[in-house]
Design a protein around this motif. Structure first.
Motif, PDB file in Angstrom:
ATOM      1  N   GLN A 158       0.687   4.776   5.111  1.00  0.00           N
ATOM      2  CA  GLN A 158      -0.056   6.004   4.810  1.00  0.00           C
ATOM      3  C   GLN A 158       0.576   6.776   3.652  1.00  0.00           C
ATOM      4  OE1 GLN A 158      -1.310   7.813   8.940  1.00  0.00           O
ATOM      5  NE2 GLN A 158       0.428   6.471   9.260  1.00  0.00           N
ATOM      6  N   TYR A 159       1.815   6.443   3.324  1.00  0.00           N
ATOM      7  CA  TYR A 159       2.596   7.211   2.345  1.00  0.00           C
ATOM      8  C   TYR A 159       2.726   6.497   1.003  1.00  0.00           C
ATOM      9  CZ  TYR A 159       7.117   8.803   0.349  1.00  0.00           C
ATOM     10  OH  TYR A 159       8.121   9.229  -0.480  1.00  0.00           O
ATOM     11  N   LEU A 160       3.000   5.178   1.046  1.00  0.00           N
ATOM     12  CA  LEU A 160       3.322   4.456  -0.191  1.00  0.00           C
ATOM     13  C   LEU A 160       2.051   3.938  -0.847  1.00  0.00           C
ATOM     14  CD1 LEU A 160       6.556   2.282  -0.056  1.00  0.00           C
ATOM     15  CD2 LEU A 160       5.692   3.706  -1.903  1.00  0.00           C
ATOM     16  N   THR A 161       1.254   4.872  -1.370  1.00  0.00           N
ATOM     17  CA  THR A 161       0.003   4.494  -2.030  1.00  0.00           C
ATOM     18  C   THR A 161       0.039   5.034  -3.457  1.00  0.00           C
ATOM     19  OG1 THR A 161      -1.114   6.437  -1.127  1.00  0.00           O
ATOM     20  CG2 THR A 161      -1.277   4.403   0.154  1.00  0.00           C
ATOM     21  N   GLN A 162      -0.797   6.015  -3.743  1.00  0.00           N
ATOM     22  CA  GLN A 162      -0.847   6.615  -5.077  1.00  0.00           C
ATOM     23  C   GLN A 162      -0.571   8.117  -4.936  1.00  0.00           C
ATOM     24  OE1 GLN A 162      -1.480   4.392  -7.611  1.00  0.00           O
ATOM     25  NE2 GLN A 162      -1.535   2.878  -5.962  1.00  0.00           N
TER      26      GLN A 162
ATOM     27  N   LEU B 240      -1.732  12.757  11.803  1.00  0.00           N
ATOM     28  CA  LEU B 240      -1.307  13.925  11.023  1.00  0.00           C
ATOM     29  C   LEU B 240      -0.913  13.583   9.587  1.00  0.00           C
ATOM     30  CD1 LEU B 240      -0.850  16.968  11.238  1.00  0.00           C
ATOM     31  CD2 LEU B 240       1.500  16.503  11.915  1.00  0.00           C
ATOM     32  N   ILE B 241      -0.090  12.530   9.412  1.00  0.00           N
ATOM     33  CA  ILE B 241       0.376  12.244   8.038  1.00  0.00           C
ATOM     34  C   ILE B 241      -0.678  11.515   7.201  1.00  0.00           C
ATOM     35  CG2 ILE B 241       2.822  12.201   8.690  1.00  0.00           C
ATOM     36  CD1 ILE B 241       2.674   9.093   8.480  1.00  0.00           C
ATOM     37  N   GLY B 242      -1.748  11.064   7.856  1.00  0.00           N
ATOM     38  CA  GLY B 242      -2.754  10.274   7.128  1.00  0.00           C
ATOM     39  C   GLY B 242      -3.956  11.082   6.672  1.00  0.00           C
ATOM     40  N   VAL B 243      -3.991  12.387   7.014  1.00  0.00           N
ATOM     41  CA  VAL B 243      -5.180  13.164   6.638  1.00  0.00           C
ATOM     42  C   VAL B 243      -5.214  13.398   5.132  1.00  0.00           C
ATOM     43  CG1 VAL B 243      -5.458  14.360   8.863  1.00  0.00           C
ATOM     44  CG2 VAL B 243      -3.993  15.382   7.093  1.00  0.00           C
ATOM     45  N   GLY B 244      -6.409  13.292   4.576  1.00  0.00           N
ATOM     46  CA  GLY B 244      -6.618  13.666   3.175  1.00  0.00           C
ATOM     47  C   GLY B 244      -5.924  12.790   2.145  1.00  0.00           C
ATOM     48  N   VAL B 245      -5.390  11.650   2.568  1.00  0.00           N
ATOM     49  CA  VAL B 245      -4.702  10.785   1.600  1.00  0.00           C
ATOM     50  C   VAL B 245      -5.242   9.354   1.674  1.00  0.00           C
ATOM     51  CG1 VAL B 245      -2.555  12.121   1.602  1.00  0.00           C
ATOM     52  CG2 VAL B 245      -2.791  10.217   3.209  1.00  0.00           C
ATOM     53  N   MET B 246      -5.001   8.599   0.607  1.00  0.00           N
ATOM     54  CA  MET B 246      -5.347   7.168   0.614  1.00  0.00           C
ATOM     55  C   MET B 246      -4.464   6.464   1.628  1.00  0.00           C
ATOM     56  SD  MET B 246      -5.253   6.457  -3.432  1.00  0.00           S
ATOM     57  CE  MET B 246      -6.710   5.675  -4.061  1.00  0.00           C
ATOM     58  N   GLN B 247      -4.950   5.363   2.159  1.00  0.00           N
ATOM     59  CA  GLN B 247      -4.119   4.587   3.085  1.00  0.00           C
ATOM     60  C   GLN B 247      -4.219   3.118   2.695  1.00  0.00           C
ATOM     61  OE1 GLN B 247      -4.744   5.512   7.216  1.00  0.00           O
ATOM     62  NE2 GLN B 247      -4.972   7.708   6.829  1.00  0.00           N
ATOM     63  N   ASP B 248      -3.154   2.382   2.954  1.00  0.00           N
ATOM     64  CA  ASP B 248      -3.089   0.967   2.587  1.00  0.00           C
ATOM     65  C   ASP B 248      -2.646   0.184   3.814  1.00  0.00           C
ATOM     66  OD1 ASP B 248      -2.549  -1.549   1.729  1.00  0.00           O
ATOM     67  OD2 ASP B 248      -0.945  -0.999   0.343  1.00  0.00           O
ATOM     68  N   TRP B 249      -3.590  -0.465   4.499  1.00  0.00           N
ATOM     69  CA  TRP B 249      -3.206  -1.183   5.722  1.00  0.00           C
ATOM     70  C   TRP B 249      -3.045  -2.686   5.487  1.00  0.00           C
ATOM     71  CZ3 TRP B 249      -1.111   1.306   9.647  1.00  0.00           C
ATOM     72  CH2 TRP B 249      -1.292   2.697   9.693  1.00  0.00           C
ATOM     73  N   SER B 250      -2.733  -3.057   4.224  1.00  0.00           N
ATOM     74  CA  SER B 250      -2.616  -4.495   3.891  1.00  0.00           C
ATOM     75  C   SER B 250      -1.567  -5.200   4.730  1.00  0.00           C
ATOM     76  CB  SER B 250      -2.210  -4.674   2.432  1.00  0.00           C
ATOM     77  OG  SER B 250      -2.977  -3.915   1.586  1.00  0.00           O
TER      78      SER B 250
ATOM     79  N   LEU C 226     -11.363 -10.273   5.324  1.00  0.00           N
ATOM     80  CA  LEU C 226     -10.260  -9.416   4.843  1.00  0.00           C
ATOM     81  C   LEU C 226      -9.902  -9.812   3.408  1.00  0.00           C
ATOM     82  CD1 LEU C 226      -8.183  -9.617   8.143  1.00  0.00           C
ATOM     83  CD2 LEU C 226      -9.506  -7.663   7.320  1.00  0.00           C
ATOM     84  N   THR C 227     -10.831  -9.579   2.508  1.00  0.00           N
ATOM     85  CA  THR C 227     -10.678 -10.121   1.150  1.00  0.00           C
ATOM     86  C   THR C 227     -10.344  -9.064   0.098  1.00  0.00           C
ATOM     87  OG1 THR C 227     -13.064  -9.921   0.956  1.00  0.00           O
ATOM     88  CG2 THR C 227     -12.210 -12.090   1.538  1.00  0.00           C
ATOM     89  N   HIS C 228     -10.494  -7.804   0.436  1.00  0.00           N
ATOM     90  CA  HIS C 228     -10.204  -6.737  -0.543  1.00  0.00           C
ATOM     91  C   HIS C 228      -9.357  -5.660   0.136  1.00  0.00           C
ATOM     92  CE1 HIS C 228     -13.551  -8.764  -2.517  1.00  0.00           C
ATOM     93  NE2 HIS C 228     -12.973  -8.337  -3.629  1.00  0.00           N
ATOM     94  N   LEU C 229      -8.068  -5.892   0.186  1.00  0.00           N
ATOM     95  CA  LEU C 229      -7.178  -4.989   0.918  1.00  0.00           C
ATOM     96  C   LEU C 229      -6.595  -3.925  -0.015  1.00  0.00           C
ATOM     97  CD1 LEU C 229      -5.231  -7.746   2.930  1.00  0.00           C
ATOM     98  CD2 LEU C 229      -7.290  -6.517   3.618  1.00  0.00           C
ATOM     99  N   SER C 230      -5.828  -3.035   0.607  1.00  0.00           N
ATOM    100  CA  SER C 230      -5.028  -1.987  -0.061  1.00  0.00           C
ATOM    101  C   SER C 230      -5.805  -0.702  -0.264  1.00  0.00           C
ATOM    102  CB  SER C 230      -4.438  -2.435  -1.396  1.00  0.00           C
ATOM    103  OG  SER C 230      -5.320  -2.155  -2.467  1.00  0.00           O
ATOM    104  N   GLU C 231      -5.065   0.328  -0.699  1.00  0.00           N
ATOM    105  CA  GLU C 231      -5.669   1.654  -0.902  1.00  0.00           C
ATOM    106  C   GLU C 231      -6.710   1.640  -2.010  1.00  0.00           C
ATOM    107  OE1 GLU C 231      -2.588   0.776  -1.702  1.00  0.00           O
ATOM    108  OE2 GLU C 231      -1.791   1.874  -3.433  1.00  0.00           O
ATOM    109  N   THR C 232      -6.686   0.590  -2.864  1.00  0.00           N
ATOM    110  CA  THR C 232      -7.637   0.547  -3.966  1.00  0.00           C
ATOM    111  C   THR C 232      -8.570  -0.655  -3.855  1.00  0.00           C
ATOM    112  OG1 THR C 232      -5.733  -0.363  -5.154  1.00  0.00           O
ATOM    113  CG2 THR C 232      -6.378   1.886  -5.701  1.00  0.00           C
ATOM    114  N   GLY C 233      -8.428  -1.425  -2.779  1.00  0.00           N
ATOM    115  CA  GLY C 233      -9.346  -2.545  -2.534  1.00  0.00           C
ATOM    116  C   GLY C 233      -9.180  -3.715  -3.491  1.00  0.00           C
TER     117      GLY C 233
END
Ligand code: NZQ
Ligand code: ZN
Length: 385
Positions: A200-204, A253-263, A363-370
């Motif tokens: 939830q943190y290490l994105t952009q 709580l820490i994931g609100v309003g931010v990009m997330q990367d569940w790769s 599961l072909t387009h992962l990450s906060e930016t797909g």
């Protein structure tokens, strides 16, 4: 920061010697089903203590929920709930039992097509009712005790689901109930909680200062008190910090309003499904390799991570980032987690099968930016050999 709603109705009952409060937490006239795993709660006496607290109610038991809970096992619980007109579920265990209980809570309210609950990914399940549930946590790791998620194994694949209807009414977090955990489960839990924060943190960069600083606090706490809990079975003060970190890492709580990367999780789930490697361990194998591969993509946040979480102040930006990733891997290794795929007998051929399975699962387009494609997944796994 993006717009967001934040709502979390789960009451947390935290600390030692609080099991007696179960009696007030569960409605007095409830017909209760206690769900548990492979027997640790029986062996270590937790189940008897709980039953003693609920002695005045109609109480039923369902044991045998396996790690990585199986749809077919849980359907037996659904049948029991429907037959006995159960109206409160009490999960006693780790993530697998809590997730399994959430599934039962939804499935018991419908008569057919129960597997459909598993086919909505991270979109909420369209169900409109669920049986109420509470949790007694025996393994700090997943955060399931304060969130809407579950992960169920169906036809040898892991399927996540989510529904606001399965927020636990309460979760009881008593560090004493975790004292029987083997060291390797503590390690799995620390790695899982750590990587929940990372995803939830290490994105952009998004100028979400509260979320960033909360995340950094959780990561630092896990770096400090995770190893203490792993090495010293008696340090309750450290264990409390670890326990609350694990819950706070995935309660929204820490994931609100931010990009997330569940790769890392999506790749890790496939490794568990195929090779049976414990959830936290799969993540610790994937993450360091993923961060090295995505170094340019995540450059700004990696630098922030290096400086604020690992306190790396000297060297070039590249050196700081490289050291932070190495420190992350060494942190997992210090908990007895091997981060090389070869250790688990996974070679190129198995990697290709795994990537093929991810394709079948869509599961072909992962990450906060797909833009993390399966070619990149393959590269990440080859580099983790
Ligand atoms: O089954 P028993 O005999 O109870 O033994 C369990 C199990 O073998 C044992 N254990 C639990 N508490 C114990 C204990 N042994 C001794 N003393 C205790 N106090 O630990 C073993 C592992 O338990 P499990 O519940 O499987 O572990 P964990 O909490 O790590 O949960 C993993 C599951 O959660 C899912 C994973 O995919 C996996 O299926 N996840 C759920 C999430 C969520 N709901 O938000 C997010 C996570 O990313 C994760 O995917
Ligand atoms: Zn996880």
């Amino acid at each position: 920061m993006q717009n967001f709603d934040y709502f979390n109705p789960t009451r947390i009952v935290f600390g030692q010697d609080r099991l007696a409060e179960l009696n007030q937490l569960i409605p007095a006239n409830a017909r209760v089903l206690i769900l548990y795993g492979g027997g640790s709660v029986k062996r270590f006496g937790t189940l008897d203590k709980i039953k003693a607290q609920l002695a005045e109610r109609d109480v039923f038991e369902f044991g045998g929920i396996e790690a990585n809970p199986e749809f077919t096992t849980l359907m037996n619980a659904v049948e029991l709930v429907q037959r006995e007109k159960i109206d409160f579920l009490l999960a006693v265990g780790g993530g697998s039992v809590m997730d399994g209980t959430k599934f039962v809570a939804l499935a018991a309210e419908q008569q057919e097509a129960h597997e459909q609950i598993l086919f909505h990914g991270f979109e909420p399940v369209p169900s409109t009712s669920a049986i109420k549930l509470g949790c007694v946590v025996t393994l700090p790791a997943t955060g399931s005790e304060m969130n809407t998620f579950g992960v169920i194994t169906f036809n040898q694949q892991k399927y996540p689901f989510t529904s606001p209807l399965v927020y636990p009414q309460f979760s009881l977090l008593d560090p004493d109930l975790t004292l029987t955990l083997p060291q390797e489960q503590i390690a799995n839990g620390v790695a899982d909680a750590f990587i929940h924060v990372i995803e939830q943190y290490l994105t952009q960069p998004q100028n979400a200062k509260v979320q960033d600083r909360f995340s950094e606090g959780l990561l630092k706490t896990l770096i400090e008190d995770g190893p203490v809990t792993y090495n010293d079975g008696q340090d309750i003060a450290a264990r409390k910090n670890f326990m609350w970190s694990a819950t706070s890492a995935l309660n929204g709580l820490i994931g609100v309003g931010v990009m997330q990367d569940w790769s890392t999780h999506m790749i890790g789930h496939e490794m568990t499904a195929m090779f049976g490697i414990a959830h936290g361990r799969t993540l610790a194998i994937v993450l360091p390799s993923l961060l090295r591969e995505r170094k340019e993509h995540k450059r700004d946040k990696l630098l922030q991570y290096a400086e604020r979480v690992w306190d790396i102040t000297s060297g070039s930006d590249d050196e700081k980032i490289d050291l932070a990733i190495d420190n992350t891997e060494r942190f997992f290794n210090s908990l007895g987690i091997v981060t090389q795929l070869s250790h688990y007998g996974i070679d190129d051929e198995k990697i290709d099968t795994l990537v093929g399975n991810m394709e079948k699962m869509g599961l072909t387009h992962l990450s906060e930016t797909g833009d993390l494609t399966l070619d990149i997944v393959r590269k990440i796994l080859i580099a983790a050999k």
